[in-house]
Design a protein around this motif. Structure first.
Motif, mmCIF file in Angstrom:
data_model
loop_
_atom_site.group_PDB
_atom_site.id
_atom_site.type_symbol
_atom_site.label_atom_id
_atom_site.label_comp_id
_atom_site.label_asym_id
_atom_site.label_seq_id
_atom_site.Cartn_x
_atom_site.Cartn_y
_atom_site.Cartn_z
ATOM 1 N N VAL A 43 0.964 -1.069 -0.119
ATOM 2 C CA VAL A 43 -0.044 0.100 -0.017
ATOM 3 C C VAL A 43 0.794 1.145 -0.026
ATOM 4 N N ASP A 44 0.446 2.129 -0.744
ATOM 5 C CA ASP A 44 1.378 3.516 -1.128
ATOM 6 C C ASP A 44 0.935 4.372 0.028
ATOM 7 N N PRO A 45 1.433 4.540 1.190
ATOM 8 C CA PRO A 45 1.083 5.521 2.329
ATOM 9 C C PRO A 45 0.839 6.747 1.749
ATOM 10 N N ASN A 46 1.322 7.249 0.776
ATOM 11 C CA ASN A 46 1.148 8.877 0.649
ATOM 12 C C ASN A 46 0.128 8.948 -0.625
ATOM 13 N N LEU A 47 -0.750 8.072 -0.918
ATOM 14 C CA LEU A 47 -1.650 8.172 -2.178
ATOM 15 C C LEU A 47 -3.129 8.019 -1.775
ATOM 16 N N ALA A 48 -3.755 9.113 -2.017
ATOM 17 C CA ALA A 48 -4.967 9.302 -1.953
ATOM 18 C C ALA A 48 -6.032 9.501 -3.230
ATOM 19 N N VAL A 49 -6.933 8.352 -3.138
ATOM 20 C CA VAL A 49 -7.818 8.552 -4.182
ATOM 21 C C VAL A 49 -9.209 9.260 -3.965
ATOM 22 N N TYR A 50 -9.458 10.285 -4.617
ATOM 23 C CA TYR A 50 -10.769 10.955 -4.534
ATOM 24 C C TYR A 50 -11.651 10.629 -5.609
ATOM 25 N N ALA A 51 -13.141 10.814 -5.270
ATOM 26 C CA ALA A 51 -14.040 10.511 -6.196
ATOM 27 C C ALA A 51 -15.535 11.405 -5.920
ATOM 28 N N ALA A 52 -16.604 11.714 -6.610
ATOM 29 C CA ALA A 52 -17.644 12.320 -6.019
ATOM 30 C C ALA A 52 -18.483 12.199 -7.116
ATOM 31 N N ALA A 75 -3.717 2.665 -3.150
ATOM 32 C CA ALA A 75 -3.938 3.786 -2.306
ATOM 33 C C ALA A 75 -4.281 3.537 -1.020
ATOM 34 N N LYS A 76 -3.615 3.967 0.070
ATOM 35 C CA LYS A 76 -3.794 4.093 1.297
ATOM 36 C C LYS A 76 -5.091 4.959 1.802
ATOM 37 N N TYR A 77 -5.529 5.996 1.157
ATOM 38 C CA TYR A 77 -6.650 6.772 1.545
ATOM 39 C C TYR A 77 -7.738 6.699 0.340
ATOM 40 N N LEU A 78 -9.046 6.443 0.468
ATOM 41 C CA LEU A 78 -10.088 6.503 -0.519
ATOM 42 C C LEU A 78 -11.115 7.536 0.083
ATOM 43 N N VAL A 79 -11.384 8.458 -0.667
ATOM 44 C CA VAL A 79 -12.315 9.488 -0.217
ATOM 45 C C VAL A 79 -13.315 9.561 -1.053
ATOM 46 N N ASN A 80 -14.785 9.421 -1.035
ATOM 47 C CA ASN A 80 -15.638 9.607 -1.935
ATOM 48 C C ASN A 80 -17.115 10.206 -1.275
ATOM 49 N N ASN A 81 -17.831 10.802 -1.986
ATOM 50 C CA ASN A 81 -19.253 11.357 -1.330
ATOM 51 C C ASN A 81 -20.300 10.302 -1.880
ATOM 52 N N VAL A 82 -19.888 9.245 -2.545
ATOM 53 C CA VAL A 82 -20.925 8.053 -2.569
ATOM 54 C C VAL A 82 -20.058 6.927 -2.191
ATOM 55 N N ASN A 83 -20.353 5.930 -2.916
ATOM 56 C CA ASN A 83 -19.538 4.460 -2.586
ATOM 57 C C ASN A 83 -18.564 4.373 -3.721
ATOM 58 N N PHE A 84 -17.643 3.586 -3.793
ATOM 59 C CA PHE A 84 -16.701 3.089 -4.870
ATOM 60 C C PHE A 84 -17.238 1.710 -5.153
ATOM 61 N N ALA A 85 -17.117 1.536 -6.368
ATOM 62 C CA ALA A 85 -17.703 0.304 -6.950
ATOM 63 C C ALA A 85 -17.607 -0.985 -6.063
ATOM 64 N N ARG A 94 -4.398 2.171 -15.047
ATOM 65 C CA ARG A 94 -4.030 3.264 -13.996
ATOM 66 C C ARG A 94 -5.090 3.382 -12.961
ATOM 67 N N TYR A 95 -6.061 3.265 -13.422
ATOM 68 C CA TYR A 95 -7.347 3.385 -12.392
ATOM 69 C C TYR A 95 -7.265 2.082 -11.384
ATOM 70 N N TRP A 96 -7.241 0.717 -11.806
ATOM 71 C CA TRP A 96 -6.769 -0.229 -11.103
ATOM 72 C C TRP A 96 -5.656 -0.253 -9.969
ATOM 73 N N LYS A 97 -4.449 0.279 -10.735
ATOM 74 C CA LYS A 97 -3.255 0.334 -9.782
ATOM 75 C C LYS A 97 -3.808 1.481 -8.718
ATOM 76 N N ALA A 98 -4.284 2.512 -8.936
ATOM 77 C CA ALA A 98 -4.461 3.283 -8.074
ATOM 78 C C ALA A 98 -5.551 3.044 -6.863
ATOM 79 N N TYR A 119 -5.752 12.588 -12.434
ATOM 80 C CA TYR A 119 -6.878 11.746 -12.562
ATOM 81 C C TYR A 119 -6.621 10.647 -13.267
ATOM 82 N N VAL A 120 -7.596 9.568 -13.016
ATOM 83 C CA VAL A 120 -7.477 8.380 -13.869
ATOM 84 C C VAL A 120 -8.936 8.159 -14.291
#
Length: 755
Positions: A352-361, A420-430, A412-416, A405-406
């Motif tokens: 896990v990459d401790p410095n990677l955050a993935v965002y979605a909205a 990613a250590k952090y995943l931030v979303n205002n709905v749910n990821f798949a 690139r999306y599946w890799k991220a 972005y991905v």
């Protein structure tokens, strides 16, 4: 002296407590007191208790300064009680309507026995109920009043706290007390049953026992469940010297041993690493307390003979079969392509990459809402965190320059997603996203709930479109943090998304701008939309209707614009599901409205507006932070409420529920603005109460709280600025010093321009 004292121990049940208290206080039999014991609950339970006590003198609030446990809470409630009978009710359970009246009638009929047992049902999160196994047994008692030595079959009754009432004198005179720790109710249940000389039963269902998906102490695996041996040892110590109960020892022992075995076989209580130790303790307990000549049933033989290895081999084989089938099924459902599946599985094996955050909205629609505000603050306070956005290909051109972005479904999306250590979303990821150990998922949500959400939607199928609630909760189980803007949201999120996430009462990060933009931000937002300084801008932002397809106008926009005149400008933002509607576009082209449905920032629109007109959209809760007028236009409230379900009556006119004037027709809406009531004294009073209830944590520092807690790991949260001390961005009228509506004889903008 009341007939019943209902004792409610309260700890971390904020999402269920109102329903519990309402079920008691709304009973047709009103001669009661409700003693609610706040056991230093860290959520809003204590505030809810005080709120109920302020409006109903029958509720007696008790507050512990330290967490003393459910046993001590029940003891303190029983000591304070003054009723003829005690009823212990957990804070997440409810009393069925009419129950206390029926119990009073039966108690009088039976001459006020020591204990009256009644039936219960279990209620589950998927909105079903299950009858207990004891209805026939309870019914078999008929009108008899008996001691347990006369009817020993009643030892089979569910050994819980809430399925009976105790005569208070009987309970207190015998010095019954609950112990600390779990399974304290079983010990008291048996001790009271064995002591009572006058017992009666009814098969009426009086208790609705909530089987929580998470949060219950008995569903939290760990070593604390070992206390069951101590509790049942105390029970057999209690039996010592009571020769008249000797004949009951085999049945009591069988019940206790079965309970212990049930815990052993339940992974929600005894996790696999502790099973051998628990079984060894169980075998010792069995041998120490088994009555002479006791013949174990087939079920109890593992305790009688200590057959751990044989039991474990059979269990492992069965578990391996189940897990293999589950893995095969999950892989088939989750992946449509072998290459993609293999690539993702490979990435999941990498660190896990401790410095990677993935965002979605908003289902990958772009850099928006709460995640966007968190992203921007993280770049400021935690620059070592690399932020990557998930954005649909169709919206990629809207991503600001310099933002990484991905595209969903790419390598690139599946890799991220895998790294990613952090995943931030205002709905749910798949559903296909796997929660890795050590990763942190932050659910920001995208509004304060007026309409029913989560598992509460099960009763409103028009809003679900065939949603699988089990899959929903699988996604919810990935959450580590759930962001809340106010206590109302905290209560709702806990109940409708039953899982083990932590509430992060930070405020909504997207609302920070309302306190940081200042006059310059307001002017810039208006200038970008072409609003003149003299115009009064109304933001009209209706929400969608689950019971309708497509965009259906709720007001005659052309009429409203014509009758309000050119000094008003209507910014129209329909729900993004309906953006691009031909009717809206035509009105925009005619210059009657400004169509802002595709505007990238709803926050800028709010800054630009002098007032908000909406129906049921959560924008009202956000806009209230600006302390500007809000008008509710709700012509279909009865239909919406019946089809979607709501948490409070938006149109009641009650302070704290209605944020401003209400209209249900075009004429009423026009009159509200032309007559000035939209900005009158009553409007201000309603808005003030609404802000107090729903703008609790929004003070301009919400994003900072999230970043410091989640990305920087700082304990606690920055204190919230009191509402009275906050300074939102000034209204456009404050900036220009203009009157919101031209005074009589004052030239309009168009007249001024023509001169």
């Amino acid at each position: 002296m009341p007939r019943f004292s209902v004792i409610v121990p309260v700890h971390k049940v904020q999402g269920f407590l109102r329903e519990c208290l309402d079920s008691a206080l709304s009973q047709s039999f009103a001669d009661i007191e409700v003693i609610a014991v706040d056991d230093a609950s860290p959520d809003h339970s204590g505030r809810i208790i005080d709120e109920y006590a302020a409006r109903d003198s029958r509720l007696v609030p008790l507050h512990h300064t330290d967490n003393l446990g459910v046993g001590r809470s029940r003891n303190d409630g029983a000591e304070r009680a003054t009723g003829d009978y005690l009823l212990f009710l957990d804070g997440d359970d409810t009393i069925a309507p009419g129950s206390l009246e029926a119990l009073d009638t039966r108690l009088k009929q039976d001459g006020d026995p020591d204990i009256l047992y009644f039936d219960h049902v279990r209620t589950y999160w998927w909105d079903t109920t299950e009858k207990s196994l004891f209805g026939e047994l309870l019914a078999s008692a008929g009108t008899d009043v008996f001691a347990i030595t006369d009817r020993p079959e009643f030892l089979k009754l569910f050994a819980m706290t809430s399925n009976r009432v105790y005569r208070r004198d009987f309970y207190q005179d015998n010095g019954f007390l609950f112990d600390d720790g779990i399974y304290e109710d079983a010990l008291v249940s048996y001790k009271t049953m064995l002591t009572a000389t006058r017992i009666s039963c009814t098969d009426r269902v009086c208790l609705q026992y909530r089987q929580r998906r998470s949060g219950a102490s008995t569903r939290s695996p760990g070593r604390e469940h070992f206390v069951i041996f101590e509790q049942y040892s105390k029970l057999f110590a209690f039996l010592g010297g009571k020769e008249h109960l000797d004949a009951l020892r085999p049945q009591i022992f069988e019940r206790a041993a079965s309970h212990i075995l049930f815990c052993l076989n339940n992974p929600d209580r005894i996790p696999l690493p502790l099973r051998r130790e628990f079984l060894n303790r169980a075998v010792k307990w069995y041998r120490a307390h088994a009555p002479a000549g006791f013949v174990p049933t087939a079920e109890l033989r593992p305790l009688a003979h200590g057959g751990y290895l044989r039991m474990r081999l059979a269990e492992r084989y069965q578990a391996a079969q189940r897990n293999a089938a589950k893995r095969r099924r999950k892989v088939r459902q989750a992946w449509s392509g072998r290459a993609k599946s293999a690539f993702y599985r490979f990435q999941l094996r990498r660190p896990v990459d401790p410095n990677l955050a993935v965002y979605a909205a908003y289902w990958d629609r772009g850099m928006l809402c709460n995640p966007a505000a968190i992203y921007r603050k993280a770049r400021e306070l935690a620059p070592h965190i690399r932020g990557v956005w998930v954005v649909r290909k169709s919206d990629a051109d809207r991503v600001p320059a310099g933002v990484e972005y991905v595209i969903p479904g790419t390598k690139r999306y599946w890799k991220a997603m895998a790294r990613a250590k952090y995943l931030v979303n205002n709905v749910n990821f798949a559903n296909t996203v796997i929660k890795r150990p050590g990763t942190i998922h932050v659910q920001t949500h995208h509004g304060t709930p007026l309409k029913k959400m989560g598992i509460d939607q099960q009763r409103y199928p028009a809003s679900t479109n065939g949603m699988s609630f089990r899959k929903l909760l699988d996604r919810v189980d990935r959450w580590d943090f759930s962001i809340s803007a106010n206590p109302h949201s905290s209560e709702v999120w806990e109940r409708v998304y039953p899982s083990s996430f932590r509430q992060l009462e930070s405020g909504y990060p997207r609302n920070d701008v309302y306190f940081t933009a200042g006059a310059a931000g307001v002017d810039a937002a208006r200038a970008a939309l072409g609003i003149t300084p003299r115009q009064t801008a109304i933001l009209y932002a209706p929400t969608m209707r689950d019971y309708q397809k497509g965009y259906v106008p709720r007001i005659d926009l052309a009429r409203v614009c014509r009758e309000l005149g050119p000094d008003f400008v209507l910014l129209t933002r329909v729900h993004y599901f309906h953006a691009g509607d031909d009717t809206i576009q035509e009105l925009h082209d005619q210059g009657l409205i400004i169509d802002v449905s595709r505007h990238p920032s709803v926050e800028e629109l709010c800054l630009a507006a002098d007032a908000l007109v909406t129906d049921y959209s959560s924008i009202m809760f956000d806009y209230a932070n600006l302390d500007r007028p809000i008008v509710i236009h709700a012509d279909d409230w009865p239909v919406y409420r019946a089809s979607r379900g709501v948490y409070f009556d938006l149109l009641s006119g009650t302070p704290g529920e209605t944020p401003g004037p209400v209209s249900t027709s075009d004429a009423q809406l026009i009159d509200i603005f032309r007559g000035g009531s939209w900005r009158g004294t009553r409007s201000s009073e309603l808005r003030a109460a609404f802000r107090t209830r729903f703008c609790t944590y929004d003070d301009g520092r919400a994003a900072e709280r999230v970043v410091r807690r989640v990305f920087l790991g700082e304990p606690g949260l920055i204190p919230v600025t009191p509402l009275a001390d906050r300074t939102p961005a000034p209204s456009p009228a404050e900036i220009t010093g203009r009157s919101l509506v031209p005074a009589p004889g004052e030239p309009t903008d168009r007249e001024a321009v023509s001169r």
